[in-house]
Design an enzyme around this catalytic site. Structure first.
Site, short mmCIF file in Angstrom:
data_model
loop_
_atom_site.label_atom_id
_atom_site.label_comp_id
_atom_site.label_asym_id
_atom_site.label_seq_id
_atom_site.Cartn_x
_atom_site.Cartn_y
_atom_site.Cartn_z
N ARG A 32 10.70 -0.30 11.51
CA ARG A 32 9.22 -0.27 12.07
C ARG A 32 9.37 -1.19 13.53
O ARG A 32 9.81 -2.88 12.99
CB ARG A 32 8.01 -0.44 11.77
CG ARG A 32 7.53 1.06 10.61
CD ARG A 32 6.38 0.93 10.10
NE ARG A 32 5.25 0.06 9.98
CZ ARG A 32 4.39 -0.26 9.52
NH1 ARG A 32 4.34 -0.24 8.68
NH2 ARG A 32 3.69 -0.99 10.13
N ARG A 81 -0.49 -9.02 13.26
CA ARG A 81 -1.54 -7.75 12.28
C ARG A 81 -2.32 -7.88 11.48
O ARG A 81 -3.17 -8.06 11.67
CB ARG A 81 -0.06 -6.82 11.98
CG ARG A 81 0.35 -5.58 12.54
CD ARG A 81 1.32 -4.99 12.20
NE ARG A 81 2.46 -4.98 11.29
CZ ARG A 81 2.86 -4.51 10.03
NH1 ARG A 81 3.94 -4.42 11.21
NH2 ARG A 81 3.12 -4.31 9.34
N ARG A 108 -10.17 0.56 8.00
CA ARG A 108 -9.49 -0.54 8.32
C ARG A 108 -10.61 -1.52 9.14
O ARG A 108 -10.39 -2.01 9.65
CB ARG A 108 -8.48 -0.73 9.41
CG ARG A 108 -7.04 -0.67 8.71
CD ARG A 108 -6.30 -1.17 9.78
NE ARG A 108 -4.83 -1.20 9.69
CZ ARG A 108 -3.31 -0.96 8.92
NH1 ARG A 108 -3.87 0.31 8.12
NH2 ARG A 108 -2.69 -1.60 9.17
N LYS A 111 1.21 -1.36 0.14
CA LYS A 111 0.33 0.07 -0.33
C LYS A 111 0.71 1.34 -0.18
O LYS A 111 0.42 2.16 -0.87
CB LYS A 111 -1.24 0.07 0.94
CG LYS A 111 -1.86 -1.15 1.51
CD LYS A 111 -2.73 -0.96 2.96
CE LYS A 111 -2.23 -0.77 3.66
NZ LYS A 111 -1.61 -2.48 4.47
N ARG A 150 11.83 -4.59 4.94
CA ARG A 150 11.32 -3.60 5.27
C ARG A 150 12.87 -2.63 6.26
O ARG A 150 12.93 -2.86 6.89
CB ARG A 150 10.35 -3.25 5.13
CG ARG A 150 9.83 -1.65 5.02
CD ARG A 150 8.18 -1.08 5.25
NE ARG A 150 7.83 -2.24 6.06
CZ ARG A 150 6.24 -2.70 6.13
NH1 ARG A 150 5.15 -1.14 5.46
NH2 ARG A 150 5.83 -2.67 7.78
P1 AP5 Z 1 5.23 -1.73 1.76
O1 AP5 Z 1 4.51 -0.95 0.52
O2 AP5 Z 1 5.92 -0.69 2.77
O3 AP5 Z 1 3.43 -2.21 2.66
P2 AP5 Z 1 1.90 -1.70 3.34
O4 AP5 Z 1 1.34 -2.32 2.47
O5 AP5 Z 1 2.24 -0.37 3.19
O6 AP5 Z 1 2.41 -2.75 4.83
P3 AP5 Z 1 2.45 -1.76 5.75
O7 AP5 Z 1 2.94 -2.86 6.66
O8 AP5 Z 1 3.24 -0.35 6.33
O9 AP5 Z 1 1.20 -2.13 6.10
P4 AP5 Z 1 0.74 -2.16 7.28
O10 AP5 Z 1 -1.13 -1.92 7.35
O11 AP5 Z 1 0.59 -3.22 8.68
O12 AP5 Z 1 1.37 -1.11 8.81
P5 AP5 Z 1 0.49 0.77 8.72
O13 AP5 Z 1 1.23 1.38 9.17
O14 AP5 Z 1 -1.11 0.82 7.57
O15 AP5 Z 1 5.41 -3.19 1.63
C1 AP5 Z 1 6.10 -3.74 2.31
C2 AP5 Z 1 8.05 -4.57 1.77
O16 AP5 Z 1 7.63 -4.72 0.80
C3 AP5 Z 1 8.34 -3.17 1.33
O17 AP5 Z 1 9.79 -3.16 1.76
C4 AP5 Z 1 8.38 -2.86 -0.25
O18 AP5 Z 1 9.77 -2.71 -0.73
C5 AP5 Z 1 8.19 -4.48 -0.93
N1 AP5 Z 1 7.71 -4.20 -1.53
C6 AP5 Z 1 5.95 -3.50 -2.14
N2 AP5 Z 1 5.60 -4.25 -3.08
C7 AP5 Z 1 5.78 -5.39 -3.62
C8 AP5 Z 1 6.18 -6.07 -4.82
N3 AP5 Z 1 4.98 -5.92 -5.61
N4 AP5 Z 1 7.41 -7.09 -5.14
C9 AP5 Z 1 8.46 -6.72 -4.14
N5 AP5 Z 1 8.23 -6.28 -2.65
C10 AP5 Z 1 7.45 -5.67 -3.20
O19 AP5 Z 1 -0.24 0.26 10.38
C11 AP5 Z 1 0.78 0.46 11.37
C12 AP5 Z 1 -0.23 0.48 12.64
O20 AP5 Z 1 -0.65 1.34 12.84
C13 AP5 Z 1 -1.25 -0.66 12.74
O21 AP5 Z 1 -0.44 -1.77 13.01
C14 AP5 Z 1 -2.16 -0.43 13.80
O22 AP5 Z 1 -1.60 -0.65 15.15
C15 AP5 Z 1 -2.49 1.21 13.26
N6 AP5 Z 1 -2.93 2.05 12.53
C16 AP5 Z 1 -2.98 2.40 10.93
N7 AP5 Z 1 -3.97 2.82 10.84
C17 AP5 Z 1 -4.72 2.09 11.38
C18 AP5 Z 1 -6.56 2.29 11.04
N8 AP5 Z 1 -6.99 2.76 10.12
N9 AP5 Z 1 -7.13 2.00 12.15
C19 AP5 Z 1 -6.80 1.62 13.54
N10 AP5 Z 1 -4.83 0.92 13.68
C20 AP5 Z 1 -4.41 1.89 12.60
MG MG Z 2 2.29 1.32 4.27
#
Ligand code: AP5
Ligand code: MG
Ligand code: ZN
Length: 217
Positions: free
Chosen positions: A161, A172, A88, A13, A127
């Site tokens: 992270r 997660r 979410r 994402k 990552r």
């Molecule tokens: P990346 O693009 O970083 O993946 P992502 O989908 O952004 O994954 P996240 O881990 O950031 O998602 P998340 O939902 O757990 O975390 P968030 O910060 O939202 O890609 C991952 C890796 O793979 C990278 O190294 C990239 O280079 C590689 N990659 C990408 N695409 C690829 C491909 N096609 N091929 C190969 N490699 C690839 O949330 C964190 C925390 O915040 C949550 O756990 C929660 O506690 C809180 N939170 C955030 N939003 C909310 C909400 N709306 N409600 C409640 N709590 C929330």
């Molecule tokens: Mg992310």
């Protein structure tokens, strides 16, 4: 264009939101990034947020809904935005619908990044991010062109992270299955859900999403 990127942790994402942002000038709204910034700034609820996020649980709907409601009022969102990590839960999705309906508008497109769950842990634990400009990298899938030097800003320090470990990833994932996966059905019924193959190389996923944005006008 108002777009949601939907997918489990590690689906890509953030990576794809940055691609769209630079190509189309739409602003990336990542609730994860906003919450991490709140933790870093030492805000009063920062330590509470950090504990929840480090466990891999979801922060309360109330908090993230308030953050997004304020954020989409900012002038840089007027042209459109990409939601990364929000909504979410069904409660967040219906709060978002209401926010937009009150402004006489709605989401144009929801893109589901379809991924192989068995491959997500390796994506997440590999990552890392430039400590200066926030550019994202991966030990195997996206290395800087010069080892140890950020492609974008030349900085040589990187961060990982706190929640990017195999243990927290399981929590997660559970949160995703329990609270977020039902949104696939929710947006399917609304008629604006499209899917792309999130296991394709990063550039190919970007192209597929771009074609969907083009088609959605
Ligand atoms: P990346 O693009 O970083 O993946 P992502 O989908 O952004 O994954 P996240 O881990 O950031 O998602 P998340 O939902 O757990 O975390 P968030 O910060 O939202 O890609 C991952 C890796 O793979 C990278 O190294 C990239 O280079 C590689 N990659 C990408 N695409 C690829 C491909 N096609 N091929 C190969 N490699 C690839 O949330 C964190 C925390 O915040 C949550 O756990 C929660 O506690 C809180 N939170 C955030 N939003 C909310 C909400 N709306 N409600 C409640 N709590 C929330
Ligand atoms: Mg992310
Ligand atoms: Zn950098």
């Amino acid at each position: 264009m108002k777009l949601i990127l939907l997918g489990p942790p590690g689906a890509g994402k953030g990576t794809q939101a940055k691609e769209i942002e630079s190509k189309r000038g739409l602003v990336q709204l990542s609730t994860g990034d906003m919450l991490r910034a709140a933790v870093k700034s030492g805000s009063p609820i920062g330590s509470e947020l950090k504990a929840v996020m480090d466990r891999g649980e979801l922060v309360s709907d109330e908090i993230v809904i308030k953050i997004i409601a304020n954020r989409i009022e900012q002038p840089d969102c007027a042209k459109g935005f990409i939601l990364d990590g929000f909504p979410r839960s069904l409660a967040q999705a219906s709060a978002l619908d209401k926010m937009l309906a009150d402004k006489g508008t709605k989401m144009d497109l929801v893109v589901e990044l379809k991924v192989d769950y068995n491959r997500l842990v390796e994506r997440i634990v590999g990552r890392y991010t430039c400590a200066n400009c926030g550019e994202g990298y991966h030990d195997r899938f996206k290395r800087p062109s010069v080892r140890g030097v950020c492609d974008v800003c030349g900085n040589q320090e990187f961060t990982r992270r706190a929640d990017d470990n195999a243990e927290t990833v399981t929590t997660r994932m559970m949160a995703y299955y329990r609270d977020t996966a039902p949104l696939v059905g929710y947006y399917y019924c609304k008629g604006n859900l499209r899917a792309v193959d999130g296991m394709a190389p990063i550039a190919d996923v970007a192209k597929a999403i771009d074609a969907l944005i083009e088609a959605a006008g």
